[in-house]
Design an enzyme around this catalytic site. Structure first.
Site, mmCIF file in Angstrom:
data_model
loop_
_atom_site.group_PDB
_atom_site.id
_atom_site.type_symbol
_atom_site.label_atom_id
_atom_site.label_comp_id
_atom_site.label_asym_id
_atom_site.label_seq_id
_atom_site.Cartn_x
_atom_site.Cartn_y
_atom_site.Cartn_z
ATOM 1 N N ASP A 64 0.860 -1.185 0.000
ATOM 2 C CA ASP A 64 0.000 0.000 0.000
ATOM 3 C C ASP A 64 0.896 1.234 0.000
ATOM 4 O O ASP A 64 2.123 1.127 -0.153
ATOM 5 C CB ASP A 64 -1.013 -0.045 1.159
ATOM 6 C CG ASP A 64 -0.387 0.312 2.511
ATOM 7 O OD1 ASP A 64 0.864 0.411 2.614
ATOM 8 O OD2 ASP A 64 -1.143 0.487 3.484
ATOM 9 N N HIS A 65 0.280 2.400 0.195
ATOM 10 C CA HIS A 65 1.061 3.643 0.154
ATOM 11 C C HIS A 65 2.102 3.694 1.272
ATOM 12 O O HIS A 65 3.178 4.264 1.093
ATOM 13 C CB HIS A 65 0.120 4.849 0.245
ATOM 14 C CG HIS A 65 -0.786 4.811 1.430
ATOM 15 N ND1 HIS A 65 -1.845 3.932 1.517
ATOM 16 C CD2 HIS A 65 -0.787 5.513 2.594
ATOM 17 C CE1 HIS A 65 -2.457 4.110 2.676
ATOM 18 N NE2 HIS A 65 -1.839 5.055 3.348
ATOM 19 N N ARG B 233 2.321 -29.402 12.356
ATOM 20 C CA ARG B 233 1.761 -28.126 12.837
ATOM 21 C C ARG B 233 1.123 -27.334 11.692
ATOM 22 O O ARG B 233 0.063 -26.706 11.885
ATOM 23 C CB ARG B 233 2.871 -27.312 13.515
ATOM 24 C CG ARG B 233 3.307 -27.965 14.817
ATOM 25 C CD ARG B 233 4.659 -27.483 15.319
ATOM 26 N NE ARG B 233 5.105 -28.313 16.442
ATOM 27 C CZ ARG B 233 6.368 -28.347 16.885
ATOM 28 N NH1 ARG B 233 7.306 -27.610 16.300
ATOM 29 N NH2 ARG B 233 6.689 -29.129 17.891
ATOM 30 N N ARG C 53 7.317 1.602 7.316
ATOM 31 C CA ARG C 53 7.620 2.696 8.236
ATOM 32 C C ARG C 53 8.398 2.189 9.446
ATOM 33 O O ARG C 53 8.588 2.928 10.417
ATOM 34 C CB ARG C 53 6.318 3.371 8.687
ATOM 35 C CG ARG C 53 5.583 4.046 7.538
ATOM 36 C CD ARG C 53 4.205 4.514 7.928
ATOM 37 N NE ARG C 53 3.517 5.110 6.790
ATOM 38 C CZ ARG C 53 2.192 5.224 6.689
ATOM 39 N NH1 ARG C 53 1.405 4.779 7.664
ATOM 40 N NH2 ARG C 53 1.651 5.777 5.625
ATOM 41 N N CYS D 227 3.158 -2.886 4.050
ATOM 42 C CA CYS D 227 2.333 -1.714 4.351
ATOM 43 C C CYS D 227 3.111 -0.892 5.380
ATOM 44 O O CYS D 227 4.295 -1.152 5.610
ATOM 45 C CB CYS D 227 0.922 -2.094 4.804
ATOM 46 S SG CYS D 227 0.794 -2.879 6.421
ATOM 47 N N GLY D 228 2.483 0.077 5.998
ATOM 48 C CA GLY D 228 3.223 0.963 6.902
ATOM 49 C C GLY D 228 3.889 0.204 8.032
ATOM 50 O O GLY D 228 5.094 0.328 8.272
ATOM 51 N N THR D 229 3.093 -0.568 8.744
ATOM 52 C CA THR D 229 3.626 -1.372 9.847
ATOM 53 C C THR D 229 3.855 -2.821 9.453
ATOM 54 O O THR D 229 4.535 -3.556 10.173
ATOM 55 C CB THR D 229 2.624 -1.392 11.020
ATOM 56 O OG1 THR D 229 1.388 -1.938 10.528
ATOM 57 C CG2 THR D 229 2.396 0.003 11.581
ATOM 58 N N GLY D 230 3.209 -3.252 8.389
ATOM 59 C CA GLY D 230 3.180 -4.670 8.009
ATOM 60 C C GLY D 230 2.043 -5.415 8.684
ATOM 61 O O GLY D 230 1.754 -6.563 8.326
ATOM 62 N N ARG E 227 7.589 -32.573 12.631
ATOM 63 C CA ARG E 227 6.848 -31.765 13.599
ATOM 64 C C ARG E 227 6.328 -30.471 12.972
ATOM 65 O O ARG E 227 5.228 -30.005 13.301
ATOM 66 C CB ARG E 227 7.696 -31.465 14.843
ATOM 67 C CG ARG E 227 8.867 -30.546 14.621
ATOM 68 C CD ARG E 227 9.727 -30.465 15.887
ATOM 69 N NE ARG E 227 10.722 -29.410 15.846
ATOM 70 C CZ ARG E 227 11.857 -29.458 15.143
ATOM 71 N NH1 ARG E 227 12.126 -30.509 14.379
ATOM 72 N NH2 ARG E 227 12.714 -28.460 15.179
ATOM 73 N N HIS E 228 7.098 -29.937 12.039
ATOM 74 C CA HIS E 228 6.644 -28.707 11.380
ATOM 75 C C HIS E 228 5.516 -29.015 10.387
ATOM 76 O O HIS E 228 4.562 -28.244 10.266
ATOM 77 C CB HIS E 228 7.806 -28.011 10.682
ATOM 78 C CG HIS E 228 8.856 -27.527 11.637
ATOM 79 N ND1 HIS E 228 8.550 -26.786 12.750
ATOM 80 C CD2 HIS E 228 10.202 -27.690 11.651
ATOM 81 C CE1 HIS E 228 9.660 -26.503 13.409
ATOM 82 N NE2 HIS E 228 10.678 -27.053 12.775
ATOM 83 N N HIS F 163 10.436 -23.295 9.384
ATOM 84 C CA HIS F 163 9.493 -23.897 10.336
ATOM 85 C C HIS F 163 8.041 -23.776 9.895
ATOM 86 O O HIS F 163 7.254 -24.697 10.105
ATOM 87 C CB HIS F 163 9.608 -23.227 11.716
ATOM 88 C CG HIS F 163 10.916 -23.467 12.399
ATOM 89 N ND1 HIS F 163 11.067 -23.337 13.766
ATOM 90 C CD2 HIS F 163 12.133 -23.827 11.924
ATOM 91 C CE1 HIS F 163 12.326 -23.612 14.099
ATOM 92 N NE2 HIS F 163 12.989 -23.898 12.998
ATOM 93 N N ASN F 164 7.688 -22.602 9.373
ATOM 94 C CA ASN F 164 6.272 -22.305 9.101
ATOM 95 C C ASN F 164 5.896 -22.461 7.628
ATOM 96 O O ASN F 164 4.726 -22.311 7.283
ATOM 97 C CB ASN F 164 5.927 -20.874 9.551
ATOM 98 C CG ASN F 164 6.411 -20.574 10.959
ATOM 99 O OD1 ASN F 164 7.307 -19.744 11.150
ATOM 100 N ND2 ASN F 164 5.876 -21.275 11.947
HETATM 101 C C1 RB5 Z 1 -1.774 3.272 6.223
HETATM 102 O O1 RB5 Z 1 -1.732 4.568 6.739
HETATM 103 C C2 RB5 Z 1 -1.405 2.265 7.311
HETATM 104 O O2 RB5 Z 1 -2.434 2.172 8.226
HETATM 105 C C3 RB5 Z 1 -1.078 0.940 6.688
HETATM 106 O O3 RB5 Z 1 -0.029 1.079 5.788
HETATM 107 C C4 RB5 Z 1 -0.651 -0.136 7.660
HETATM 108 O O4 RB5 Z 1 0.329 0.313 8.536
HETATM 109 C C5 RB5 Z 1 -1.744 -0.834 8.350
HETATM 110 O O5 RB5 Z 1 -1.540 -1.773 9.125
#
Ligand code: RB5
Length: 149
Positions: A7-8, A136, A108, A64-67, A132-133, A97-98
Site C-alpha cells: 500500500d502507500h 503443525r 515505516r 504496508c506501513g507497519t506490516g 513436527r513442522h 518452520h512455518n
Molecule cells: C496506512 O496509513 C497504514 O495504516 C497501513 O499502511 C498499515 O500500517 C496498516 O496496518
C-alpha cells in the site's frame, strides 16, 4: 514466481526492494500499488494472495506501513501463510518452520538495508520438511477447513 504487493505506507520501501531484486536478476509480478497515493491495504493482500492461490506465484512480499494490516488481511486467505518479519532470524524460521509463502514487512519500521537482507534471507531459505513442522502446518490447514465448512 515471486509476487509483490504494497500500500502507500509500503510504497517507498517496495521501490528499494524491487531495485534490489532487479540487481540480482530476480523476476517478480508486481501487483501494486503504483504510486504513494492512499489506497486500502486489504486490496493488495488479496491481489497477491490470489496469485499464490492460482499458482501464478509461489512466494510473495507484502509491505504496508507497519506490516500489520496487510499481514492480517493476507492470513485470512486459504493457503496463505504470511509472516511479518523485522529481522533475518525470523525470516529464516518463517520459511524453515512455518513454510511461510509470504514475507511481510513494515515500510515505516525498517530501513532499506535491513529490509533487503530480510528479503534475501527469506528467498534463500526453504521449508525444513521436519515431521513436527509438517504436523503443525497441517493443523493450521485444518483450522482453515473448519472455518470454511
Ligand atoms: C496506512 O496509513 C497504514 O495504516 C497501513 O499502511 C498499515 O500500517 C496498516 O496496518
Amino acid at each position: 514466481m515471486l509476487a509483490l504487493g504494497c500500500d502507500h505506507g509500503g510504497y517507498a520501501l517496495m521501490q528499494e526492494v524491487k531495485a534490489h531484486l532487479e540487481q540480482q536478476g530476480i523476476a517478480y509480478l508486481d501487483f501494486g500499488c503504483s504510486s504513494p497515493d492512499s489506497v486500502d491495504y486489504p486490496d493488495y493482500a488479496v491481489k497477491l494472495g490470489k496469485s499464490i492461490q492460482d499458482g501464478c506465484s509461489n512466494l510473495g512480499i507484502l509491505i504496508c506501513g507497519t506490516g500489520i494490516g496487510i499481514s492480517i488481511a493476507a492470513n485470512k486467505m486459504t493457503g496463505i501463510r504470511a509472516a511479518l518479519c523485522s529481522d533475518c532470524f525470523s525470516a529464516q524460521a518463517a520459511r524453515e518452520h512455518n513454510d511461510a509463502n509470504v514475507l511481510v514487512m513494515g515500510g515505516r519500521v525498517l530501513g532499506p538495508g535491513l529490509a533487503c537482507k530480510i528479503v534475501d534471507t527469506f528467498l534463500q531459505s526453504s521449508f525444513s520438511g521436519d515431521e513436527r513442522h509438517v504436523r503443525r502446518i497441517e493443523k493450521i490447514t485444518e483450522i482453515e477447513q473448519q472455518e470454511e465448512a
